[in-house]
Write an enzyme that holds these catalytic residues in place. Sequence first.
Site, short mmCIF file in Angstrom:
data_model
loop_
_atom_site.label_atom_id
_atom_site.label_comp_id
_atom_site.label_asym_id
_atom_site.label_seq_id
_atom_site.Cartn_x
_atom_site.Cartn_y
_atom_site.Cartn_z
N GLY A 159 0.81 -1.22 0.00
CA GLY A 159 0.00 0.00 0.00
C GLY A 159 0.83 1.27 0.00
O GLY A 159 0.60 2.18 -0.80
N TYR A 167 15.07 -2.90 15.66
CA TYR A 167 13.80 -3.30 15.02
C TYR A 167 13.01 -4.28 15.89
O TYR A 167 11.95 -3.96 16.41
CB TYR A 167 14.06 -3.86 13.62
CG TYR A 167 12.77 -4.25 12.93
CD1 TYR A 167 11.88 -3.28 12.49
CD2 TYR A 167 12.42 -5.59 12.77
CE1 TYR A 167 10.67 -3.63 11.90
CE2 TYR A 167 11.21 -5.94 12.17
CZ TYR A 167 10.35 -4.96 11.75
OH TYR A 167 9.14 -5.30 11.18
N HIS A 185 1.80 5.22 11.25
CA HIS A 185 0.85 4.25 10.68
C HIS A 185 0.11 3.44 11.74
O HIS A 185 -0.81 2.71 11.42
CB HIS A 185 1.58 3.31 9.72
CG HIS A 185 1.99 3.99 8.45
ND1 HIS A 185 1.26 3.91 7.30
CD2 HIS A 185 3.04 4.80 8.16
CE1 HIS A 185 1.84 4.63 6.35
NE2 HIS A 185 2.93 5.18 6.85
N LYS A 205 -4.20 -8.11 16.13
CA LYS A 205 -5.24 -8.36 15.13
C LYS A 205 -6.42 -9.15 15.69
O LYS A 205 -7.40 -9.39 14.98
CB LYS A 205 -4.65 -9.08 13.92
CG LYS A 205 -3.48 -8.33 13.26
CD LYS A 205 -3.93 -7.09 12.50
CE LYS A 205 -2.76 -6.39 11.82
NZ LYS A 205 -3.12 -5.14 11.17
N ARG A 248 7.31 -11.18 12.26
CA ARG A 248 8.19 -11.00 13.45
C ARG A 248 8.35 -12.29 14.25
O ARG A 248 8.18 -12.31 15.48
CB ARG A 248 7.60 -9.91 14.35
CG ARG A 248 7.47 -8.61 13.59
CD ARG A 248 6.74 -7.52 14.33
NE ARG A 248 6.29 -6.53 13.38
CZ ARG A 248 5.39 -5.59 13.61
NH1 ARG A 248 4.83 -5.51 14.80
NH2 ARG A 248 5.06 -4.74 12.68
N ASP A 302 -5.88 -1.44 15.95
CA ASP A 302 -5.26 -1.36 14.63
C ASP A 302 -5.24 0.10 14.18
O ASP A 302 -6.26 0.78 14.29
CB ASP A 302 -6.09 -2.19 13.63
CG ASP A 302 -5.23 -2.80 12.53
OD1 ASP A 302 -4.14 -2.28 12.28
OD2 ASP A 302 -5.67 -3.81 11.93
N ALA A 352 -9.82 -4.35 5.42
CA ALA A 352 -11.25 -3.99 5.38
C ALA A 352 -11.55 -3.22 4.09
O ALA A 352 -12.57 -3.46 3.43
CB ALA A 352 -11.59 -3.13 6.59
N LYS A 353 -10.65 -2.32 3.72
CA LYS A 353 -10.88 -1.50 2.52
C LYS A 353 -10.69 -2.34 1.25
O LYS A 353 -11.41 -2.17 0.27
CB LYS A 353 -9.93 -0.31 2.53
CG LYS A 353 -10.23 0.65 3.68
CD LYS A 353 -9.41 1.92 3.62
CE LYS A 353 -9.89 2.88 4.70
NZ LYS A 353 -9.16 4.14 4.70
N ASP A 377 9.01 38.92 28.21
CA ASP A 377 8.75 37.57 27.70
C ASP A 377 7.33 37.37 27.18
O ASP A 377 7.05 36.45 26.42
CB ASP A 377 8.97 36.54 28.81
CG ASP A 377 7.84 36.58 29.81
OD1 ASP A 377 7.57 37.68 30.35
OD2 ASP A 377 7.20 35.54 30.06
P1 ADQ Z 1 -0.48 -3.84 8.96
O1 ADQ Z 1 -0.50 -4.11 10.42
O2 ADQ Z 1 0.44 -4.67 8.19
O3 ADQ Z 1 -0.17 -2.31 8.65
P2 ADQ Z 1 -2.99 -3.74 7.28
O4 ADQ Z 1 -3.33 -2.31 7.18
O5 ADQ Z 1 -4.18 -4.59 7.42
O6 ADQ Z 1 -2.03 -4.07 8.50
O7 ADQ Z 1 -2.20 -4.18 5.98
C1 ADQ Z 1 -1.92 -5.51 5.71
C2 ADQ Z 1 -1.61 -5.69 4.20
O8 ADQ Z 1 -1.06 -6.99 4.03
C3 ADQ Z 1 -2.84 -5.63 3.34
O9 ADQ Z 1 -2.54 -4.90 2.18
C4 ADQ Z 1 -3.16 -7.10 3.00
O10 ADQ Z 1 -3.71 -7.30 1.74
C5 ADQ Z 1 -1.79 -7.73 3.05
N1 ADQ Z 1 -1.92 -9.14 3.49
C6 ADQ Z 1 -2.47 -9.56 4.62
N2 ADQ Z 1 -2.40 -10.90 4.68
C7 ADQ Z 1 -1.81 -11.33 3.58
C8 ADQ Z 1 -1.45 -12.62 3.08
N3 ADQ Z 1 -1.64 -13.74 3.73
N4 ADQ Z 1 -0.83 -12.66 1.90
C9 ADQ Z 1 -0.57 -11.53 1.21
N5 ADQ Z 1 -0.88 -10.32 1.64
C10 ADQ Z 1 -1.49 -10.21 2.81
C11 ADQ Z 1 0.14 -1.13 9.43
C12 ADQ Z 1 -0.84 -0.81 10.56
C13 ADQ Z 1 -2.24 -0.71 10.00
C14 ADQ Z 1 -2.29 0.32 8.88
C15 ADQ Z 1 -1.19 0.07 7.85
C16 ADQ Z 1 -1.09 1.22 6.85
O11 ADQ Z 1 -0.78 -1.78 11.59
O12 ADQ Z 1 -3.16 -0.36 11.02
O13 ADQ Z 1 -3.52 0.24 8.22
O14 ADQ Z 1 0.07 -0.04 8.49
O15 ADQ Z 1 -0.89 2.43 7.49
#
Ligand code: ADQ
Length: 736
Positions: A30, A88, A166, A288, A321, A382, A388-389, A689
Amino acid sequence: MNKTVIVSNRLPVDLKYVDDNLVAKSSSGGLATGMKSVHSEGNGIWIGWSGLANEDMSDIQKLEVDAALANEKCVAVPLSHTDIDNYYYGFSNTALWPLFHYFQAYTEFELSHWESYVEVNQKFADVVLENVNDGDTVWVHDYQLLLLPELLRKKNPTLTIGFFLHIPYPSYELFRTCPWRNELLQGMLGADLIGFHTYDYARHFISSVGRIKDVEINFNEISYGNRIIKVDSFPMGIDYNRYHNAALEHDKYPEDSKSELMKSIDFHNRSNDESKLILSIDRMDYTKGIPNRIKSFEYFLNKYPEYKGKVRLVMLAVPSRENVAQYQLLKRETDELVGRINGDLSTISWTPIWYFYRSLPFDELIDLYVSSDVAMVTPVRDGMNLVAKEYVATRTKENGVLILSEMAGAAKEMHEAIIVNPNNFDQIADSIKMALEMPAEEQKTRLEALQKRISRYDVERWAGEFLKALKVAKEAVPVQVAKKLTPNKIEEIAQHYKTATKKLLLLDYDGTLVGFKNNPSEARPTQELYDLLDKINSDENTEVAIISGRDRKTLEGWFGHKNYTLVTDHGAWLRKIGEDWAALDHLKSSWKENIRPVLEAFTDSTPGALIEEKEYSLAWHYRKADAEMAALRTMELKHVLKSLLFNNSLSVLDGNKVLEVKNSNINKGRAATGIISNTKYDFIFAIGDDWTDEFMFEELPETAYTVKVGNVKTVANYFIKDNTEVLGLLQRITTL
Ligand code: ADQ
């Protein structure tokens, strides 16, 4: 031409050595998509860690990696295994991540991790600074780099710096537990604009800043030194068209090119007319709510057993992780739960949970999104949640239902989803039933509204809005007219003082000659201050004038026996050297009877606040009150007072942690003019001041030396850091 530099922990390029050959593949995540146009514009670059540790590469490979990255307009920050372990996995993911997601029990504050975090942020700063030119824009991303904005600002103040978090920003009560809270805020405050996904996170951040740092906050603006920092919410979107178009393509797949996963889904769908799929996709992360989701699905099957054999939960979890202990525990817990429930409830033809622990290629992700009747996105916390989107974007036939946790940032804008509390199994069970039984028409209405919003505010728009706001924030920074008093300038003023024949020093009292005290009556002059003022006042042809907002009685008590000029009550009273007190204006103070009860009511409801009654004004001090409550009360009080300020004959001074109501035609500017009107001074020095001193700076002739205490917006010519420097400055100017 100026460029935009993006900085994040990881680069948007996946690097791998396959049979000793380096393969670079750009990521389609994204953030990478959102930044695509920003990154490709002009000579923009992206700086971050490549994913390959330093020790694992030969010198030749390092050059090869740098060259491959340069091709993608990326620059690597070299990190070692120790850096990755401590910065990290350590500080970022065992301190900040759990703390910011309200998992306090998982939070570990390790000094060595913190030290590494500081070191690695500095490494990022070094690489960024090597790659920027004056005036460039730098956009820093996420919790791994909270210190970076300040590190960059210190070395190159010409940069425009944006920061986006984020993940959630927690409430002050959580944030305050961090031993390095001050340093973290200091780091973030290096930015010109600080962005969050939601208004609530922004609010929590501002509240922490207000309580931990001594700054002025005005709605979403923080005045910090000579800068104004804007704080705002920018809900991140997705690459809508990519998901939507992929879903449209999906429907055209010929049978023989379908993935194994898709074939199994088709098989499930054909097994029973009423069969339905509920989808769950996340990184395997304790935020999650994966175990809760599984348990609530079990609860649903037990509460509504008629769905047994018909409904399946497809659960996809991406490994994440894996070397952090809590993630290993979560994996074990999930495996066990799925095993137990499948063991308890499965039949020969039906398994309640399909569980995949892996990352799926994009096409298969789309298969899942498109084939699911319901998506269950129920994180316990989260920042936003893009799944969701993405689910909504793939519903090209306008059917399907989203169940969304109120703890996800996305819930703030996706009201048409079924919103649930992820800890309320009963509510979730009912929501699953409601989703499965929702009439087609209602599904369509809800989805249409969701799709409209998400397609409009997509990730590119998000990036664009942030950068637009960043530009505005940078431009909003007040032009600093005051210059810092350099040793050379002080020397020049001292020379002038030495040769001048008629000298006047106009000195504000609180916050200038003495520091602020919790109770105004405690700020008596020290012997050191008396000695210094006496010494200056005894210089030939030199007049010391204390010009203060204090009342006549207090100032007379402290300085009445001295041969100084005194101005009190912001300029209502003047006592020239050797003369009697004179009122500068004929003033009435009968208004106090009406205003006092209002201030009293506010004092009663604001612990720590107090009223100071002066001859011609009423002051409401809130220095000792809780900062956040005081901010709210002062706003209310100003509003109430405004309606009571009889035809502008009264005004409210918004001072340093004090609101003061006084007659409008009194101010320090008029008082200063009164002092200089009949005498020809060839040396005037004024220092203060507060913003009430601004009237004085404004009215004095251009030849006067005007000095503001504190590096904030001012009309004075010069500034010094704070009141601890004032006495030393006076000493140096008057002793050559
Ligand atoms: P994430 O915690 O990684 O991001 P999320 O926003 O849901 O959470 O993004 C996950 C992405 O990974 C999505 O694009 C999804 O399609 C992809 N994904 C999930 N499972 C997958 C799978 N098994 N195989 C391939 N792709 C998979 C962090 C924050 C979020 C915030 C984002 C962006 O924790 O709250 O929305 O950054 O700011």
